[in-house]
Design an enzyme around this catalytic site. Sequence first.
Site, PDB file in Angstrom:
ATOM      1  N   PHE A 158       0.830  -1.209   0.000  1.00 30.71           N
ATOM      2  CA  PHE A 158       0.000   0.000   0.000  1.00 30.71           C
ATOM      3  C   PHE A 158       0.863   1.258   0.000  1.00 30.71           C
ATOM      4  O   PHE A 158       0.542   2.258   0.648  1.00 30.71           O
ATOM      5  CB  PHE A 158      -0.966   0.026   1.198  1.00 30.71           C
ATOM      6  CG  PHE A 158      -1.791  -1.226   1.346  1.00 30.71           C
ATOM      7  CD1 PHE A 158      -2.327  -1.859   0.241  1.00 30.71           C
ATOM      8  CD2 PHE A 158      -2.042  -1.765   2.600  1.00 30.71           C
ATOM      9  CE1 PHE A 158      -3.098  -3.011   0.378  1.00 30.71           C
ATOM     10  CE2 PHE A 158      -2.813  -2.909   2.746  1.00 30.71           C
ATOM     11  CZ  PHE A 158      -3.341  -3.537   1.623  1.00 30.71           C
ATOM     12  N   GLU A 243       0.380  13.420   9.793  1.00 30.89           N
ATOM     13  CA  GLU A 243      -0.283  12.638   8.744  1.00 30.89           C
ATOM     14  C   GLU A 243      -1.787  12.539   8.994  1.00 30.89           C
ATOM     15  O   GLU A 243      -2.593  12.663   8.063  1.00 30.89           O
ATOM     16  CB  GLU A 243       0.313  11.232   8.661  1.00 30.89           C
ATOM     17  CG  GLU A 243      -0.318  10.387   7.560  1.00 30.89           C
ATOM     18  CD  GLU A 243       0.262   8.991   7.457  1.00 30.89           C
ATOM     19  OE1 GLU A 243      -0.272   8.190   6.663  1.00 30.89           O
ATOM     20  OE2 GLU A 243       1.241   8.682   8.164  1.00 30.89           O
ATOM     21  N   GLY A 364      -3.603   5.610   6.566  1.00 31.08           N
ATOM     22  CA  GLY A 364      -2.979   6.349   7.662  1.00 31.08           C
ATOM     23  C   GLY A 364      -3.399   5.853   9.038  1.00 31.08           C
ATOM     24  O   GLY A 364      -3.294   6.586  10.031  1.00 31.08           O
TER      25      GLY A 364
END
Length: 389
Positions: A158, A243, A364
């Site tokens: 990913f 993030e 995330g």
Amino acid sequence: MNSIYFTEEHELFRKSLQDFLHKEVVPHIEKWEKTGTIERFIWKKFGDMGFFGLKYPEVYGGLGLDLFYTVIFLEELQKIKSSGFAAAMWAHAYLAMTHLNAEGSERIKKEYLAPSILGEKIGALCVTEPFGGSDVAGMRTTAIRQGDKFIINGSKTFITNGIYADYYVVAAKTSPELGNKGISMFLVDTNLKGISATKLDKLGWRASDTAEIAFDNVEIPAENLMGEEGKGFPYIMQHFAFERLIMAVNAHSRAEYAIEYTLGYMSEREAFGKSLDKFQALRHTMVEHATEVEHIKVFNYAAIARLDKGEYVVKEATMAKLKSTKVADQAIYDCLQMLGGYGYMEEYPLARLSRDSRLGPIGGGTSEIMKEILSKMIIDNKNYKPAVE
């Protein structure tokens, strides 16, 4: 204009960015979505405009600006009908480059960060693994020192920009027996022998390149260790707050875009002798979503402001990511419904937007992981502190 956080200079930047995106990016979006490949020239154009250097030091070619320029950058990228393109840009600028700036040696900053700011090199952050998912500490990739080299073996998955990238920032275990205390960060050129990357076929984010990467006895010089050996896990955790806020800002912006587009459609589409925006049930649905999106946006801005002052906002960032991605998904789901059959057609933006948005609660760190982190803080009274000062 939200004058609490945005100055006139911010808004001038927003307008220039909008003009750039509509001139240089929008004409290519449909091609990139269909081919799954973003052409290299656009990275250089972003670099020439300074968009990759907004928050980075001037000594490396950056602009050293406050984080609300980054917020504008993220928001406007969500409004050009390709979250995949947006992901490729911000993953380079704020995942890979964040580690270069924070942990890279002076040599690495000059040889990789500076050209990344210029759009001459593309980076990817390699943390997630096929067997680990959100369990960063459970990674299996190893980097074993042999003299003046490290030998890397393992796999990552990913990874946004995994095919495009000129370099990877790789997390690997230098002391596997130490668990999360044995993880280190490395700079790895993608042209080295033993690296293979396989493009993944995704539900959404079609324009972005997402890859599974294998490392088979990849040799890198010992000087490509970034930061201190064994500090990789704290470094990763340190940057997660940023993030998560990126993901939260992306969510509120794409939800705003969906609502704005849908209200425009509803004002023009008629049924039973009146436009859709005159039906009470539909009106009330839309204002509920608009209210929720405004709530998360205000919260996200407040968290960004605190992060910009140097505060450690792991709790707020986790809340922001959890709530914003959920609110965006719900808003976009109902916006698509307002278009009826047209919402299901590819030529209308809601079809793609609904697929692209679905990654929000997954990427995330999943929403379930966000809830467990918050449970430890709120229920178990765990106090997370900055891992690295």
